[in-house]
Enzyme design. Sequence first.
Site, PDB file in Angstrom:
ATOM      1  N   SER A 113       3.848 -55.723  10.499  1.00 27.84           N
ATOM      2  CA  SER A 113       3.209 -55.008  11.632  1.00 27.84           C
ATOM      3  C   SER A 113       3.290 -54.828  13.555  1.00 27.84           C
ATOM      4  CB  SER A 113       2.065 -53.917  11.547  1.00 27.84           C
ATOM      5  OG  SER A 113       1.871 -52.577  12.483  1.00 27.84           O
ATOM      6  N   HIS A 114       1.887 -54.596  13.281  1.00 26.77           N
ATOM      7  CA  HIS A 114       1.535 -55.371  14.938  1.00 26.77           C
ATOM      8  C   HIS A 114       1.368 -56.561  15.284  1.00 26.77           C
ATOM      9  CE1 HIS A 114      -2.011 -54.818  12.465  1.00 26.77           C
ATOM     10  NE2 HIS A 114      -2.630 -54.970  13.529  1.00 26.77           N
ATOM     11  N   LYS A 126       4.985 -54.951   1.803  1.00 31.78           N
ATOM     12  CA  LYS A 126       4.158 -54.567   1.211  1.00 31.78           C
ATOM     13  C   LYS A 126       5.258 -54.103   0.146  1.00 31.78           C
ATOM     14  CE  LYS A 126       4.299 -51.916   5.509  1.00 31.78           C
ATOM     15  NZ  LYS A 126       4.459 -50.842   5.939  1.00 31.78           N
ATOM     16  N   ASP A 277       4.679 -49.675  17.619  1.00 27.69           N
ATOM     17  CA  ASP A 277       4.802 -50.884  17.416  1.00 27.69           C
ATOM     18  C   ASP A 277       5.955 -51.388  16.205  1.00 27.69           C
ATOM     19  OD1 ASP A 277       4.466 -50.049  14.595  1.00 27.69           O
ATOM     20  OD2 ASP A 277       2.546 -50.939  13.982  1.00 27.69           O
ATOM     21  N   ASP A 279       7.018 -52.514  13.354  1.00 26.19           N
ATOM     22  CA  ASP A 279       7.336 -51.950  12.229  1.00 26.19           C
ATOM     23  C   ASP A 279       8.152 -50.181  12.042  1.00 26.19           C
ATOM     24  OD1 ASP A 279       4.698 -51.515  11.277  1.00 26.19           O
ATOM     25  OD2 ASP A 279       5.008 -51.503   9.864  1.00 26.19           O
ATOM     26  N   ASP A 281       5.302 -47.266  12.646  1.00 25.92           N
ATOM     27  CA  ASP A 281       4.595 -46.339  12.090  1.00 25.92           C
ATOM     28  C   ASP A 281       3.690 -46.282  12.730  1.00 25.92           C
ATOM     29  OD1 ASP A 281       3.271 -48.708  11.712  1.00 25.92           O
ATOM     30  OD2 ASP A 281       3.073 -48.666  10.094  1.00 25.92           O
ATOM     31  N   ARG A 282       3.480 -46.893  14.416  1.00 20.29           N
ATOM     32  CA  ARG A 282       2.248 -46.229  15.005  1.00 20.29           C
ATOM     33  C   ARG A 282       2.841 -45.843  16.633  1.00 20.29           C
ATOM     34  NH1 ARG A 282      -2.000 -49.845  15.715  1.00 20.29           N
ATOM     35  NH2 ARG A 282      -0.124 -51.535  15.027  1.00 20.29           N
ATOM     36  N   THR A 344      -9.653 -46.971   5.966  1.00 19.90           N
ATOM     37  CA  THR A 344      -9.078 -47.288   6.634  1.00 19.90           C
ATOM     38  C   THR A 344      -7.381 -47.739   5.856  1.00 19.90           C
ATOM     39  OG1 THR A 344     -10.447 -47.610   8.481  1.00 19.90           O
ATOM     40  CG2 THR A 344      -8.520 -49.233   8.377  1.00 19.90           C
ATOM     41  N   LYS A 376       2.631 -43.293   8.354  1.00 13.85           N
ATOM     42  CA  LYS A 376       2.610 -43.304   9.319  1.00 13.85           C
ATOM     43  C   LYS A 376       3.705 -43.270  10.455  1.00 13.85           C
ATOM     44  CE  LYS A 376       0.072 -47.648   9.901  1.00 13.85           C
ATOM     45  NZ  LYS A 376      -0.034 -47.680   9.030  1.00 13.85           N
TER      46      LYS A 376
HETATM   47  C1  VG1 Z   1      -5.254 -52.380  10.977  1.00  8.50           C
HETATM   48  C2  VG1 Z   1      -5.660 -50.139  11.370  1.00  8.50           C
HETATM   49  C3  VG1 Z   1      -5.913 -49.555  10.370  1.00  8.50           C
HETATM   50  C4  VG1 Z   1      -3.800 -49.676   9.562  1.00  8.50           C
HETATM   51  C5  VG1 Z   1      -3.391 -50.717   9.170  1.00  8.50           C
HETATM   52  C6  VG1 Z   1      -2.145 -51.217   9.517  1.00  8.50           C
HETATM   53  O1  VG1 Z   1      -6.081 -52.353   9.800  1.00  8.50           O
HETATM   54  O2  VG1 Z   1      -6.719 -50.601  11.678  1.00  8.50           O
HETATM   55  O3  VG1 Z   1      -5.891 -47.967  10.324  1.00  8.50           O
HETATM   56  O4  VG1 Z   1      -3.761 -48.883   8.892  1.00  8.50           O
HETATM   57  O5  VG1 Z   1      -3.944 -51.921  10.451  1.00  8.50           O
HETATM   58  O6  VG1 Z   1      -1.068 -50.456  10.019  1.00  8.50           O
HETATM   59  P1  VG1 Z   1      -7.393 -53.197  10.167  1.00  8.50           P
HETATM   60  O7  VG1 Z   1      -7.641 -53.269   8.513  1.00  8.50           O
HETATM   61  O8  VG1 Z   1      -6.695 -54.486  10.767  1.00  8.50           O
HETATM   62  O9  VG1 Z   1      -8.466 -51.982  10.887  1.00  8.50           O
HETATM   63  V1  VG1 Z   1      -0.437 -51.103  11.291  1.00  8.50           V
HETATM   64  O10 VG1 Z   1       0.503 -50.696  11.620  1.00  8.50           O
HETATM   65  O11 VG1 Z   1      -0.238 -53.000  11.127  1.00  8.50           O
HETATM   66  O12 VG1 Z   1       0.986 -51.308   9.000  1.00  8.50           O
HETATM   67 CO    CO Z   2       2.493 -50.675  10.919  1.00  8.53          CO
END
Ligand code: VG1
Ligand code: CO
Length: 543
Positions: A113-114, A126, A277, A279, A281-282, A344, A376
């Site tokens: 992801s990010h 995943k 982001d 992937d 989803d955000r 979360t 998301k």
């Molecule tokens: C973070 C965010 C959470 C989100 C997760 C995956 O997790 O806070 O809200 O669902 O990333 O998003 P954490 O445990 O680092 O707070 V993504 O777009 O990275 O799949």
């Molecule tokens: Co993401």
Amino acid sequence: MTATTVKTSPIEGQKPGTSGLRKKTKVFMEPHFLENFVQSIIDAIGGATGKTLILGGDGRYFNDRAAQVILRMCAANGAKKVIVGTNALLSTPAASNLIRKRDADGGFIMSASHNPGGEFEDFGLKFNGANGGPAPESVTDKIYNRSREITEYRIIETQDADLSKPGAAKMGDMEIEIVNPVTDYADLMETLFDFGAIRDLFAAGFSIRFDAMHAITGPYAREILERRLGAKPGSVVNGQPLPDFGRGHPDPNPVWAKDLMDVMMGPDAPDFGAASDGDGDRNMIVGRSIYVTPSDSLAVLAANAHHAPGYAAGLSGVARSMPTSRAADLVADKAGIGSYETPTGWKFFGNLLDAGRVTLCGEESAGTGSDHVREKDGLWAVLLWLNILAARRQSVAEIMAAHWAEYGRNYYSRHDYEAVPKDRANDLVTRMRGLLNELPGKEFAGLTVGAADDFAYTDPVDGSVSERQGLRIAFTDGSRIVMRLSGTGTEGATLRVYLERYQPANGELNLPVEDALAPVIQAAEEIAKIREYTGKDAPDVTT
Ligand code: VG1
Ligand code: CO
């Protein structure tokens, strides 16, 4: 072409976090690391025999190699078919959609992801189930347990499958179908939103800047925004997915999407700005001279979703993650629909969506979505905003002002302290846990604690319980502090401190956020001694 069984032994650290397993890319590339984890997934879901699975990723470094390994392992484990995006690309929401649309048994999504991508950055994997959503904790626990006892994995030795264009291929007895990663997703969006109205909006001169941050959403945004909706060519910037995301940090927030923020706050800002982001989803939503917090965005979308054809019948309910501000609850209360507070991570929304209890879900980290998939969905949120703007013909700033005037405003901010030594971060949390019982009644920075606990969630659908999901301190004036450790980082610990203060509609609705939150920030420091424990004078990232 026969399957080989390769002897292996358990590798430490294969416990999936908030969203899959994330590690340094080099760790994923170590001998047997990826193979062990993939076999653990396959074993945890009762084998792959006869199954149809989806495969794709965000295009980061190692995406292409990992895809070939996963295909060879699926073939060796007896899968019937794998449907894969060209060049093994699929955004997370597009993968979720494909799982559902093609009645697949699940899917592998290669993404961190990010987290930055590259040889020396992060990789991740995943697994999503047949409903299209992230595997629930019961499954991720099984995967982890399996990874601790694994003795062998199955793989076939064969040449790489050519994934460069849509078509069909075979690997052993397994079919591979290579699909355009964008088409099905874009078609789904057309069923939810009034593309005609959005097209008219653009035709009338409405301007948008969508920053794909060199990650997976570029091709999706170009197809949907520029081709299907007629946004001016060039509206999508940084639209070519790169293995290292242009050495950027594809996290759509004011800090990492600063270029976009600068444009949106400048004199020549377009009407609407958005980013997504790694992937896809955000999302980040910005109007001309106004940043919309993700918590507010969820509330505005909930209050206005009926403008979009896909949601014209109204919402069954709204869910938000616990640290997300309570702005969406106010909308749900007024509408007389259910509101839910989950831990979360998107996996906790799956049951509520499957049971039809909620239509919209959101997280303060800029994840928003609905029951159209089980993830998301960044571009979906952008399109819902555009549909609302097309229907209301007001600016983002006007929509926000009207929203706060109706519901009041939940001033909100998140402070992240990154790469904190793990033991220091754990010490802070342990000390806080010990303090919780004695906090109620005490005063900090002029605020009186009303309640304090460690959030535990009982899933209202299947009754499963998830404990220790974040420390909550609620003050008697409605302000709130939440603290938890990130479950997606790969270096040390990241402490997230979530700060919220509610201002009713008859109060001051246009304060600078830091000013509005000043007492809450001070109280957090007094209670948790963040500086002392993290050794940092200020957060690394404030969003
Ligand atoms: C973070 C965010 C959470 C989100 C997760 C995956 O997790 O806070 O809200 O669902 O990333 O998003 P954490 O445990 O680092 O707070 V993504 O777009 O990275 O799949
Ligand atoms: Co993401």
